[in-house]
Scaffold this active site. Structure first.
Site, PDB file in Angstrom:
ATOM      1  N   GLY A  90       0.871  -1.174   0.000  1.00 53.85           N
ATOM      2  CA  GLY A  90       0.000   0.000   0.000  1.00 53.85           C
ATOM      3  C   GLY A  90       0.898   1.212   0.000  1.00 53.85           C
ATOM      4  O   GLY A  90       1.867   1.249  -0.756  1.00 53.85           O
ATOM      5  N   SER A 122       5.868  -5.454  -0.974  1.00 54.82           N
ATOM      6  CA  SER A 122       5.839  -4.043  -1.397  1.00 54.82           C
ATOM      7  C   SER A 122       6.162  -3.095  -0.221  1.00 54.82           C
ATOM      8  O   SER A 122       7.276  -3.137   0.287  1.00 54.82           O
ATOM      9  CB  SER A 122       4.478  -3.772  -2.040  1.00 54.82           C
ATOM     10  OG  SER A 122       4.470  -2.547  -2.711  1.00 54.82           O
ATOM     11  N   ALA A 123       5.219  -2.279   0.241  1.00 57.36           N
ATOM     12  CA  ALA A 123       5.501  -1.387   1.382  1.00 57.36           C
ATOM     13  C   ALA A 123       5.979  -2.191   2.597  1.00 57.36           C
ATOM     14  O   ALA A 123       6.870  -1.763   3.334  1.00 57.36           O
ATOM     15  CB  ALA A 123       4.254  -0.583   1.743  1.00 57.36           C
ATOM     16  N   HIS A 159       8.887  -3.404  -6.726  1.00 58.27           N
ATOM     17  CA  HIS A 159       8.293  -3.096  -8.040  1.00 58.27           C
ATOM     18  C   HIS A 159       9.341  -2.494  -8.971  1.00 58.27           C
ATOM     19  O   HIS A 159       9.039  -1.570  -9.730  1.00 58.27           O
ATOM     20  CB  HIS A 159       7.132  -2.102  -7.915  1.00 58.27           C
ATOM     21  CG  HIS A 159       5.999  -2.556  -7.032  1.00 58.27           C
ATOM     22  ND1 HIS A 159       5.044  -3.439  -7.445  1.00 58.27           N
ATOM     23  CD2 HIS A 159       5.680  -2.240  -5.749  1.00 58.27           C
ATOM     24  CE1 HIS A 159       4.175  -3.640  -6.469  1.00 58.27           C
ATOM     25  NE2 HIS A 159       4.538  -2.926  -5.433  1.00 58.27           N
ATOM     26  N   GLU A 194       8.966  -7.409  -9.976  1.00 59.23           N
ATOM     27  CA  GLU A 194       7.742  -8.090  -9.541  1.00 59.23           C
ATOM     28  C   GLU A 194       7.829  -9.587  -9.834  1.00 59.23           C
ATOM     29  O   GLU A 194       7.971  -9.983 -11.000  1.00 59.23           O
ATOM     30  CB  GLU A 194       6.536  -7.465 -10.242  1.00 59.23           C
ATOM     31  CG  GLU A 194       6.298  -6.033  -9.790  1.00 59.23           C
ATOM     32  CD  GLU A 194       5.141  -5.350 -10.506  1.00 59.23           C
ATOM     33  OE1 GLU A 194       4.681  -5.875 -11.541  1.00 59.23           O
ATOM     34  OE2 GLU A 194       4.704  -4.300 -10.028  1.00 59.23           O
TER      35      GLU A 194
END
Lengths: 235, 235
Positions: A90, A122-123, A159, A194
């Site tokens: 997020g 991700s985050a 990413h 990714e």
């Protein structure tokens, strides 16, 4: 002993949430019945409940229960008592702000360093590095610090995106941005594409997944490393 | 009376630095012989001197002298005494950090509000908004605040980029990011495409250039406005 997965993304194109790594996660979380989920990064601003439901649906596929940390009165105790922890993606600034606001940085760092299995996507992976200074996210809130958990002795760029040579857009490429980071900071940065993840096991840090990763070291030409490469020499 | 140009970018594809708006700048800076340049954003980490030289070369085309603020012993006085000011693009976090470090925020705000002509491009435009919370840049340094000059009652998103519908990359689109901003903040955001600028003249805020801009208001569907549109009703 640290036992961590640091994934570039939760979702690869044309596949469901976490689907591409469910086999790996089934092994990784084999000793846990319940996973503590940290939904603070709130992708697209969805609620903690909605986000937890999404994670629960994916983990139901491998018979794991998921509980959101926001449902506990004492989130510090929730982390200490967790069988396993997952921090979803997020907005990295929102995530870090909430972790600081709830005084969770130190506890999370200690608990995971002592061996509680941790998955970040991700985050949730950005915060495994030294700082969030190589996040791709929009700085929509101002956190008390950019310093994070330092499970690995470098920074993560999730990413990771190769330059689009056909683009007429004049905004910076990812590589340009990471080089700018090295005008002010010296730690290495791992550009994780990714579908790639880092598997941390004690002192070992292995690149996993099918793709190469791009390594940016201070004052060096960036280079590619293959899946299976050991990254624990970086610092 | 405010007299400001807030440009999405310094450079459009296939054209030299500032070339696309030199006619406009020639008129805008008609009463100034010398322009004070703020090179703090240091694109790609270039030095203040190198960056100032680049700006000077472009402005020589329209017979303007450019001096870098870093060459003054007292940068506060340099701003107060400037005939005109230009803040170039680069990294918004680096720029804001340096402005705070040198105690320039208040002086810059007062001087430009009182009428000294100000040109911003990219990062130099981001700081014309209320905060840098809609910057696209990598947060490579931690500034003391995200609050900026507020020359306009909204935020700027420079280099605004429409979604690439062919992309298999799972990172957020620009629109998604700005919508996330509105999960935590209420001010409007203007997505300025490369080649667009805002012309602020007292209370008037006009969209200029050939392209439309995208307006994001809290709790509203984003919408497009044409060049020539008056944006001073936004708040």
């Amino acid at each position: 002993m640290k036992n961590i997965i640091i994934a570039s993304t939760s979702t690869i194109h044309g596949s469901d949430y976490l689907e591409y790594m469910l086999d790996e996660l089934s092994t990784f979380f084999k000793d846990a019945k319940t996973i503590l989920f940290i939904p603070y990064a709130r992708p697209s601003g969805i609620s903690h409940n909605e986000y937890t439901k999404k994670a629960a649906t994916a983990f139901a596929e491998i018979d794991k229960k998921v509980v959101g940390i926001h449902t506990f009165k004492n989130p510090i105790e929730a982390i200490k008592n967790a069988e396993a922890i997952f921090t979803g993606g997020g907005n990295t600034f929102v995530l870090v702000n909430q972790l600081y606001k709830n005084n969770l940085i130190t506890t999370l760092k200690e608990t995971v360093t002592n061996g509680t299995p941790y998955l970040g996507t991700s985050a949730g992976s950005n915060i495994c590095g030294l700082t969030i200074k190589t996040s791709n996210d929009m700085p929509i809130v101002y956190p008390p610090s950019f310093n994070t958990l330092g499970f690995v002795p470098f920074n993560i760029n999730p990413h990771y995106l190769d330059p689009n040579t056909n683009s007429k857009h004049m905004g910076e490429t990812r590589e340009t941005r990471i080089k700018e980071f090295h005008s002010y900071n010296t730690p290495p940065v791992i550009g994780l594409r990714e579908g790639s993840w880092l598997r941390v096991n004690g002192d070992s840090i292995l690149l996993k997944g099918k793709l190469k990763a791009r390594v940016f070291e201070y004052n060096k030409t960036p280079y590619e490393v293959e899946s299976g490469f050991q990254l624990n020499h970086l610092k």
